[in-house]
Design a protein around this motif. Structure first.
Motif, PDB file in Angstrom:
ATOM      1  N   THR A  50       0.789  -1.230   0.000  1.00 18.49           N
ATOM      2  CA  THR A  50       0.000   0.000   0.000  1.00 18.49           C
ATOM      3  C   THR A  50       0.818   1.277   0.000  1.00 18.49           C
ATOM      4  N   GLY A  51       2.135   1.170   0.238  1.00 18.25           N
ATOM      5  CA  GLY A  51       2.968   2.355   0.367  1.00 18.25           C
ATOM      6  C   GLY A  51       2.990   2.896   1.773  1.00 18.25           C
ATOM      7  N   SER A  52       2.198   2.322   2.669  1.00 20.96           N
ATOM      8  CA  SER A  52       2.188   2.674   4.096  1.00 20.96           C
ATOM      9  C   SER A  52       2.730   1.495   4.887  1.00 20.96           C
ATOM     10  N   TRP A  53       3.084   1.742   6.142  1.00 17.84           N
ATOM     11  CA  TRP A  53       3.549   0.643   6.998  1.00 17.84           C
ATOM     12  C   TRP A  53       2.394  -0.313   7.263  1.00 17.84           C
ATOM     13  N   VAL A  54       2.633  -1.586   7.037  1.00 15.55           N
ATOM     14  CA  VAL A  54       1.644  -2.637   7.255  1.00 15.55           C
ATOM     15  C   VAL A  54       2.272  -3.686   8.168  1.00 15.55           C
ATOM     16  N   HIS A  55       1.556  -4.070   9.210  1.00 17.13           N
ATOM     17  CA  HIS A  55       2.026  -5.146  10.089  1.00 17.13           C
ATOM     18  C   HIS A  55       1.495  -6.462   9.544  1.00 17.13           C
ATOM     19  N   ILE A  56       2.396  -7.409   9.340  1.00 17.22           N
ATOM     20  CA  ILE A  56       1.968  -8.735   8.895  1.00 17.22           C
ATOM     21  C   ILE A  56       2.465  -9.782   9.880  1.00 17.22           C
ATOM     22  N   ALA A  57       1.704 -10.840  10.004  1.00 17.45           N
ATOM     23  CA  ALA A  57       2.118 -11.972  10.836  1.00 17.45           C
ATOM     24  C   ALA A  57       1.590 -13.249  10.207  1.00 17.45           C
ATOM     25  N   VAL A  58       2.366 -14.297  10.339  1.00 18.31           N
ATOM     26  CA  VAL A  58       1.959 -15.630   9.924  1.00 18.31           C
ATOM     27  C   VAL A  58       2.124 -16.517  11.155  1.00 18.31           C
ATOM     28  N   THR A  59       1.068 -17.227  11.527  1.00 19.20           N
ATOM     29  CA  THR A  59       1.153 -18.109  12.683  1.00 19.20           C
ATOM     30  C   THR A  59       0.699 -19.511  12.292  1.00 19.20           C
ATOM     31  N   ARG A  60       1.226 -20.467  13.023  1.00 19.67           N
ATOM     32  CA  ARG A  60       0.726 -21.828  12.871  1.00 19.67           C
ATOM     33  C   ARG A  60       0.676 -22.457  14.247  1.00 19.67           C
ATOM     34  N   GLN A  61      -0.520 -22.889  14.612  1.00 21.38           N
ATOM     35  CA  GLN A  61      -0.736 -23.605  15.865  1.00 21.38           C
ATOM     36  C   GLN A  61      -1.332 -24.950  15.489  1.00 21.38           C
ATOM     37  N   GLY A  62      -0.584 -26.011  15.762  1.00 17.23           N
ATOM     38  CA  GLY A  62      -0.994 -27.320  15.272  1.00 17.23           C
ATOM     39  C   GLY A  62      -0.923 -27.298  13.755  1.00 17.23           C
ATOM     40  N   THR A  63      -2.032 -27.520  13.099  1.00 17.89           N
ATOM     41  CA  THR A  63      -2.067 -27.462  11.631  1.00 17.89           C
ATOM     42  C   THR A  63      -2.814 -26.228  11.128  1.00 17.89           C
ATOM     43  N   ALA A  64      -3.216 -25.336  12.034  1.00 17.34           N
ATOM     44  CA  ALA A  64      -3.939 -24.119  11.639  1.00 17.34           C
ATOM     45  C   ALA A  64      -2.932 -23.020  11.306  1.00 17.34           C
ATOM     46  N   LEU A  65      -2.811 -22.697  10.014  1.00 18.23           N
ATOM     47  CA  LEU A  65      -1.900 -21.662   9.547  1.00 18.23           C
ATOM     48  C   LEU A  65      -2.724 -20.420   9.222  1.00 18.23           C
ATOM     49  N   LYS A  66      -2.322 -19.262   9.777  1.00 17.43           N
ATOM     50  CA  LYS A  66      -3.124 -18.043   9.636  1.00 17.43           C
ATOM     51  C   LYS A  66      -2.271 -16.874   9.164  1.00 17.43           C
ATOM     52  N   LEU A  67      -2.869 -16.039   8.314  1.00 19.10           N
ATOM     53  CA  LEU A  67      -2.252 -14.805   7.851  1.00 19.10           C
ATOM     54  C   LEU A  67      -2.964 -13.631   8.510  1.00 19.10           C
ATOM     55  N   TRP A  68      -2.191 -12.746   9.132  1.00 19.23           N
ATOM     56  CA  TRP A  68      -2.722 -11.574   9.826  1.00 19.23           C
ATOM     57  C   TRP A  68      -2.193 -10.321   9.143  1.00 19.23           C
ATOM     58  N   ILE A  69      -3.070  -9.357   8.882  1.00 20.91           N
ATOM     59  CA  ILE A  69      -2.669  -8.079   8.306  1.00 20.91           C
ATOM     60  C   ILE A  69      -3.227  -6.981   9.200  1.00 20.91           C
ATOM     61  N   ASN A  70      -2.307  -6.177   9.745  1.00 20.43           N
ATOM     62  CA  ASN A  70      -2.657  -5.098  10.680  1.00 20.43           C
ATOM     63  C   ASN A  70      -3.524  -5.600  11.833  1.00 20.43           C
ATOM     64  N   GLY A  71      -3.202  -6.796  12.316  1.00 20.36           N
ATOM     65  CA  GLY A  71      -3.876  -7.345  13.495  1.00 20.36           C
ATOM     66  C   GLY A  71      -5.191  -8.046  13.229  1.00 20.36           C
ATOM     67  N   VAL A  72      -5.572  -8.149  11.971  1.00 25.61           N
ATOM     68  CA  VAL A  72      -6.847  -8.773  11.628  1.00 25.61           C
ATOM     69  C   VAL A  72      -6.576 -10.064  10.853  1.00 25.61           C
ATOM     70  N   LEU A  73      -7.236 -11.141  11.261  1.00 29.41           N
ATOM     71  CA  LEU A  73      -7.107 -12.403  10.536  1.00 29.41           C
ATOM     72  C   LEU A  73      -7.604 -12.195   9.113  1.00 29.41           C
ATOM     73  N   ASN A  74      -6.740 -12.451   8.137  1.00 28.78           N
ATOM     74  CA  ASN A  74      -7.106 -12.230   6.743  1.00 28.78           C
ATOM     75  C   ASN A  74      -7.468 -13.521   6.034  1.00 28.78           C
ATOM     76  N   ASP A  75      -6.738 -14.595   6.321  1.00 30.31           N
ATOM     77  CA  ASP A  75      -7.046 -15.882   5.718  1.00 30.31           C
ATOM     78  C   ASP A  75      -6.392 -16.964   6.557  1.00 30.31           C
ATOM     79  N   SER A  76      -6.877 -18.175   6.400  1.00 27.54           N
ATOM     80  CA  SER A  76      -6.308 -19.305   7.127  1.00 27.54           C
ATOM     81  C   SER A  76      -6.528 -20.586   6.341  1.00 27.54           C
ATOM     82  N   THR A  77      -5.768 -21.596   6.707  1.00 28.73           N
ATOM     83  CA  THR A  77      -5.881 -22.897   6.076  1.00 28.73           C
ATOM     84  C   THR A  77      -5.324 -23.946   7.024  1.00 28.73           C
TER      85      THR A  77
END
Length: 133
Positions: A50-77
Motif C-alpha cells: 500500500t505504500g504505508s507501513w503494514v504489520h503482517i504476521a503468519v502463525t501456525r498452531q498445530g495445523t492451523a496456519l493463519k495470515l494476519w494483516i494489521n492485526g486482523v485475521l485475513n485468511d487461514s488454512t
C-alpha cells in the motif's frame, strides 16, 4: 511477523530455505502468500503493498496456519508440512532458495520477529507499537 512498507509486488519478504523450508512472499497482485517446502499454502485476500507501513504476521498452531494483516485475521488454512529444517539459509527481502534477483524487494522492512513453537496470535489484535522483543 514484521512491518513492511512498499508499493512493490512479486517479491520474497522472508525466505527460510532448506529441507522443508518456508517463505513469506508478496505475489504479483501485492497479496501476502505463504509457501511451505515448495508448495503455495495460502494467499491473503488483501494487498500489503500500500505504500504505508503494514504489520503482517503468519502463525501456525498445530495445523492451523493463519495470515494476519494489521492485526486482523485475513485468511487461514490447514497445513501439516514438517517445517523443521536443518542447514538452512535465511533471507529478508530477497529470495535465497533459487537466488533470483527478480524476487528482491524494493521497500522497507522493520521489526522482524520469528518465533518457533509459539503462535503469538489466536484472535484479532492491535499490532505492536513498541520494539518487538
Amino acid at each position: 511477523e514484521c512491518f513492511v512498507k512498499t508499493t512493490d509486488n512479486n517479491f520474497s519478504l522472508i525466505d527460510f530455505y532448506g529441507n522443508n523450508g518456508w517463505s513469506v512472499f508478496v505475489d504479483s497482485n501485492g497479496k501476502l502468500a505463504f509457501y511451505a517446502a515448495t508448495a503455495l499454502v495460502v494467499t491473503s485476500t488483501a494487498s500489503v503493498n500500500t505504500g504505508s507501513w503494514v504489520h503482517i504476521a503468519v502463525t501456525r498452531q498445530g495445523t492451523a496456519l493463519k495470515l494476519w494483516i494489521n492485526g486482523v485475521l485475513n485468511d487461514s488454512t490447514t497445513d501439516s508440512t514438517d517445517m523443521n529444517t536443518q542447514n538452512a539459509y535465511l533471507a529478508i527481502g530477497a529470495q535465497v532458495s533459487s537466488r533470483n534477483a527478480t524476487y528482491d524487494m524494493s521497500g522497507q522492512v522493520d521489526e522482524v520477529r520469528i518465533r518457533k513453537g509459539e503462535a503469538l496470535y489466536s484472535a484479532n489484535f492491535t499490532p505492536p507499537t513498541a520494539e518487538l522483543a
